[in-house]
Write a protein that holds these residues in place. Structure first.
Motif, PDB file in Angstrom:
ATOM      1  N   ASP A 241     -23.872 -54.478 -11.040  1.00 33.22           N
ATOM      2  CA  ASP A 241     -24.171 -53.136 -11.535  1.00 33.22           C
ATOM      3  C   ASP A 241     -24.398 -52.255 -10.306  1.00 33.22           C
ATOM      4  O   ASP A 241     -25.419 -52.375  -9.630  1.00 33.22           O
ATOM      5  N   VAL A 242     -23.444 -51.375  -9.996  1.00 39.02           N
ATOM      6  CA  VAL A 242     -23.451 -50.628  -8.748  1.00 39.02           C
ATOM      7  C   VAL A 242     -23.839 -49.177  -9.010  1.00 39.02           C
ATOM      8  O   VAL A 242     -23.328 -48.542  -9.936  1.00 39.02           O
ATOM      9  N   PHE A 243     -24.742 -48.662  -8.164  1.00 39.52           N
ATOM     10  CA  PHE A 243     -25.163 -47.261  -8.231  1.00 39.52           C
ATOM     11  C   PHE A 243     -24.851 -46.611  -6.882  1.00 39.52           C
ATOM     12  O   PHE A 243     -25.306 -47.085  -5.839  1.00 39.52           O
ATOM     13  N   LEU A 244     -24.087 -45.528  -6.923  1.00 40.01           N
ATOM     14  CA  LEU A 244     -23.669 -44.812  -5.722  1.00 40.01           C
ATOM     15  C   LEU A 244     -24.399 -43.477  -5.666  1.00 40.01           C
ATOM     16  O   LEU A 244     -24.197 -42.621  -6.528  1.00 40.01           O
ATOM     17  N   VAL A 245     -25.268 -43.287  -4.670  1.00 44.51           N
ATOM     18  CA  VAL A 245     -26.071 -42.069  -4.545  1.00 44.51           C
ATOM     19  C   VAL A 245     -25.354 -41.123  -3.587  1.00 44.51           C
ATOM     20  O   VAL A 245     -25.238 -41.407  -2.392  1.00 44.51           O
ATOM     21  N   GLN A 246     -24.877 -40.005  -4.123  1.00 44.81           N
ATOM     22  CA  GLN A 246     -24.137 -39.057  -3.307  1.00 44.81           C
ATOM     23  C   GLN A 246     -24.116 -37.682  -3.990  1.00 44.81           C
ATOM     24  O   GLN A 246     -23.384 -37.461  -4.944  1.00 44.81           O
ATOM     25  N   PRO A 247     -24.947 -36.741  -3.541  1.00 49.16           N
ATOM     26  CA  PRO A 247     -24.854 -35.377  -4.076  1.00 49.16           C
ATOM     27  C   PRO A 247     -23.636 -34.660  -3.506  1.00 49.16           C
ATOM     28  O   PRO A 247     -23.236 -34.921  -2.368  1.00 49.16           O
ATOM     29  N   SER A 248     -23.053 -33.781  -4.292  1.00 48.43           N
ATOM     30  CA  SER A 248     -21.904 -33.005  -3.810  1.00 48.43           C
ATOM     31  C   SER A 248     -22.390 -31.668  -3.267  1.00 48.43           C
ATOM     32  O   SER A 248     -21.957 -30.599  -3.698  1.00 48.43           O
ATOM     33  N   CYS A 249     -23.305 -31.760  -2.308  1.00 45.69           N
ATOM     34  CA  CYS A 249     -23.867 -30.579  -1.662  1.00 45.69           C
ATOM     35  C   CYS A 249     -22.977 -30.169  -0.493  1.00 45.69           C
ATOM     36  O   CYS A 249     -22.044 -30.887  -0.141  1.00 45.69           O
ATOM     37  N   PRO A 250     -23.222 -29.013   0.128  1.00 45.89           N
ATOM     38  CA  PRO A 250     -22.389 -28.581   1.254  1.00 45.89           C
ATOM     39  C   PRO A 250     -22.395 -29.614   2.386  1.00 45.89           C
ATOM     40  O   PRO A 250     -23.459 -30.158   2.711  1.00 45.89           O
ATOM     41  N   PRO A 251     -21.225 -29.923   2.956  1.00 45.60           N
ATOM     42  CA  PRO A 251     -19.892 -29.447   2.563  1.00 45.60           C
ATOM     43  C   PRO A 251     -19.426 -30.117   1.275  1.00 45.60           C
ATOM     44  O   PRO A 251     -19.193 -31.343   1.256  1.00 45.60           O
ATOM     45  N   ALA A 252     -19.284 -29.339   0.221  1.00 44.41           N
ATOM     46  CA  ALA A 252     -19.068 -29.881  -1.118  1.00 44.41           C
ATOM     47  C   ALA A 252     -17.790 -30.698  -1.222  1.00 44.41           C
ATOM     48  O   ALA A 252     -17.787 -31.784  -1.809  1.00 44.41           O
ATOM     49  N   ASN A 253     -16.704 -30.201  -0.666  1.00 43.64           N
ATOM     50  CA  ASN A 253     -15.426 -30.901  -0.803  1.00 43.64           C
ATOM     51  C   ASN A 253     -15.439 -32.247  -0.079  1.00 43.64           C
ATOM     52  O   ASN A 253     -14.931 -33.245  -0.596  1.00 43.64           O
ATOM     53  N   GLU A 254     -16.029 -32.291   1.108  1.00 42.05           N
ATOM     54  CA  GLU A 254     -16.109 -33.547   1.861  1.00 42.05           C
ATOM     55  C   GLU A 254     -16.947 -34.583   1.118  1.00 42.05           C
ATOM     56  O   GLU A 254     -16.559 -35.743   0.984  1.00 42.05           O
ATOM     57  N   ASN A 255     -18.102 -34.159   0.649  1.00 41.64           N
ATOM     58  CA  ASN A 255     -18.996 -35.099  -0.026  1.00 41.64           C
ATOM     59  C   ASN A 255     -18.429 -35.549  -1.362  1.00 41.64           C
ATOM     60  O   ASN A 255     -18.627 -36.702  -1.768  1.00 41.64           O
ATOM     61  N   LEU A 256     -17.752 -34.659  -2.058  1.00 43.06           N
ATOM     62  CA  LEU A 256     -17.136 -35.043  -3.327  1.00 43.06           C
ATOM     63  C   LEU A 256     -16.029 -36.061  -3.101  1.00 43.06           C
ATOM     64  O   LEU A 256     -15.930 -37.067  -3.817  1.00 43.06           O
ATOM     65  N   MET A 257     -15.191 -35.814  -2.111  1.00 44.04           N
ATOM     66  CA  MET A 257     -14.097 -36.752  -1.826  1.00 44.04           C
ATOM     67  C   MET A 257     -14.644 -38.107  -1.388  1.00 44.04           C
ATOM     68  O   MET A 257     -14.108 -39.162  -1.761  1.00 44.04           O
ATOM     69  N   GLU A 258     -15.727 -38.086  -0.633  1.00 40.31           N
ATOM     70  CA  GLU A 258     -16.346 -39.342  -0.210  1.00 40.31           C
ATOM     71  C   GLU A 258     -16.847 -40.125  -1.409  1.00 40.31           C
ATOM     72  O   GLU A 258     -16.685 -41.357  -1.484  1.00 40.31           O
ATOM     73  N   LEU A 259     -17.444 -39.442  -2.383  1.00 40.13           N
ATOM     74  CA  LEU A 259     -17.916 -40.102  -3.595  1.00 40.13           C
ATOM     75  C   LEU A 259     -16.757 -40.734  -4.357  1.00 40.13           C
ATOM     76  O   LEU A 259     -16.856 -41.868  -4.835  1.00 40.13           O
ATOM     77  N   LEU A 260     -15.663 -40.012  -4.483  1.00 38.05           N
ATOM     78  CA  LEU A 260     -14.509 -40.537  -5.209  1.00 38.05           C
ATOM     79  C   LEU A 260     -13.966 -41.796  -4.541  1.00 38.05           C
ATOM     80  O   LEU A 260     -13.601 -42.770  -5.222  1.00 38.05           O
ATOM     81  N   ILE A 261     -13.904 -41.807  -3.209  1.00 37.72           N
ATOM     82  CA  ILE A 261     -13.392 -42.976  -2.505  1.00 37.72           C
ATOM     83  C   ILE A 261     -14.378 -44.138  -2.616  1.00 37.72           C
ATOM     84  O   ILE A 261     -13.967 -45.307  -2.721  1.00 37.72           O
ATOM     85  N   MET A 262     -15.668 -43.865  -2.613  1.00 36.33           N
ATOM     86  CA  MET A 262     -16.659 -44.922  -2.816  1.00 36.33           C
ATOM     87  C   MET A 262     -16.501 -45.559  -4.199  1.00 36.33           C
ATOM     88  O   MET A 262     -16.571 -46.788  -4.347  1.00 36.33           O
ATOM     89  N   ILE A 263     -16.296 -44.732  -5.211  1.00 38.18           N
ATOM     90  CA  ILE A 263     -16.088 -45.250  -6.568  1.00 38.18           C
ATOM     91  C   ILE A 263     -14.844 -46.123  -6.614  1.00 38.18           C
ATOM     92  O   ILE A 263     -14.842 -47.215  -7.201  1.00 38.18           O
TER      93      ILE A 263
END
Length: 404
Positions: free
Chosen positions: A136-158
């Motif tokens: 059961d995996v939980f990935l902690v990553q807010p999509s705060c500034p820089p929003a696009n970088e952090n969002l893309m990082e979350l998607l790749i982690m998933i």
């Protein structure tokens, strides 16, 4: 000839249809013993003689009830019967590692090992450094500034967790970027909040945990379960610890759109009266205050919002409150985006105190004397435990503010 007592199943075959109810009960007990966490060994008590007595149907003698071992069923949500912690993994992105560490510390766990790096051309590389198969995996990553970088990082982690055969993947997003783009206010606009929700779902997330969405209806953009918790009770606890007379308090909504949030906040804060700042927005990140609805003269005004971006709305609202005779003005929000020139506006002396949470990391240069930062780590950590244990996340007072 006496037959050796081997099992309840053997008894059922030998005894025939007349003993079938008891045999079924024996088989059910045997099934429970096999599926339970501990093995049960059947001991031979006495040879079983399958012989008709006076023409009666053979039967199985009942064992002494004093030999039975009582079984205690686990209570859902009991911390003593919590699932195996080795199946729970928490990984942190690079957006807010300090909050991730606080969450792990609250839960008594270590953060999972993960390698995240950027290539020379800006592409993101993610590799898990430990097995998550069946976890059961939980990935902690807010999509705060820089929003696009952090969002893309979350998607790749998933995606990395999905390809590593994780059983469940929960995206823990303390601050959900693009949440303000949740509707079409003009023609030919995009609804970016729905697009981001689709991207997270398609990447492989099974569940999303968010804190204080800009609008609650954004939960409907996801086609997977969403656990929505509120950070305002953390601020309420802090305000309750201050020596402010409840009769002097008034909660102020900085705009008409936040009235429901401010009203719920006021109800929890000693049922304080409510005031509303009417504003007219002429462009993105540009606000102009028109008038005030409500009485704040001689009061301690607490301005409540879900986020502060450039602080234009809340700063102009504070100016109006001082003009209307407010004694002190407090600014409270869950998400401190603090885009320039927010720091200059908030530290200009308009506010007695600015109270925020740590859903978004704050750089050292953005700190100022009136700023108070509260942690939501306990809130998110407890919610993660409850999701992992398949329990309700409706733990008061953090699950709801009675917003309607």
């Amino acid at each position: 000839m006496p037959l050796p007592f081997s099992s309840a199943a053997a008894v059922a075959v030998a005894a025939g249809p007349a003993a079938s109810p008891l045999a079924a009960r024996g088989q059910a007990s045997l099934g429970r013993a096999r599926s339970g966490p501990a093995s049960v060994k059947c001991q031979r008590i006495d040879p079983l003689r399958l012989r008709a007595v006076n023409g009666a149907t053979p039967y199985v003698p009942l064992a002494d009830r004093s030999l039975w071992t009582p079984v205690t069923m686990p209570v859902i949500g009991d911390t003593n019967t919590r699932k195996d912690d080795t199946r729970l993994r928490i990984f942190s992105g690079t957006a807010n590692p300090s909050l991730s560490q606080e969450i792990a510390s609250y839960m008594g766990l270590e953060l999972g090992k993960i390698n995240i790096k950027r290539f020379a051309d800006g592409e993101i590389y993610v590799q898990l450094q430990e097995s998550v198969r069946g976890c059961d995996v939980f990935l902690v990553q807010p999509s705060c500034p820089p929003a696009n970088e952090n969002l893309m990082e979350l998607l790749i982690m998933i995606d990395a967790c999905r390809r590593a055969s994780a059983k469940n993947i929960t995206a823990v997003i303390p601050y959900f970027g693009y949440a303000r783009a949740d509707r079409k206010s003009q023609g030919r606009e995009s609804i970016a909040a729905k697009l981001v929700a689709n991207m997270i779902t398609e990447a492989g997330a099974n569940r999303v945990l968010v804190c204080d969405l800009h609008s609650s209806q954004a939960m409907g953009y996801f086609d997977i379960p969403v656990d929505h918790v509120y950070g305002q009770p953390v601020i309420l606890d802090y305000l309750a610890s201050k020596t402010i007379c409840s009769n002097d308090l008034v909660v102020v909504s900085p705009d008409v759109g936040g009235v429901a949030r401010a009203r719920a906040f006021a109800k929890k804060l000693s049922d304080a009266p409510l005031a509303i700042v009417d504003k007219r927005r002429h462009g993105h990140n540009v606000a102009e205050v028109m008038n005030l609805i409500g009485d704040v003269r001689g009061k301690v005004a607490v301005m409540m919002d879900d986020m502060i971006d450039t602080a234009g709305t809340i700063a102009k609202g504070a100016e109006l409150l001082h003009q209307e005779g407010a004694r002190e003005v407090y600014a409270c929000c869950t998400h401190a985006v603090f885009s320039p020139p927010a720091i200059e506006r908030l530290s200009s002396g308009l506010f007695q105190e600015v109270i925020i949470t740590n859903t978004i990391p704050l750089k050292e240069e953005k700190n100022f004397p009136q700023l108070t930062i509260l942690s939501v780590a306990n809130l998110l950590g407890e919610t993660i435990w409850r999701v992992h244990d398949d329990c309700s996340v409706g733990h008061a007072p953090y699950s709801t503010l009675d917003i309607d």
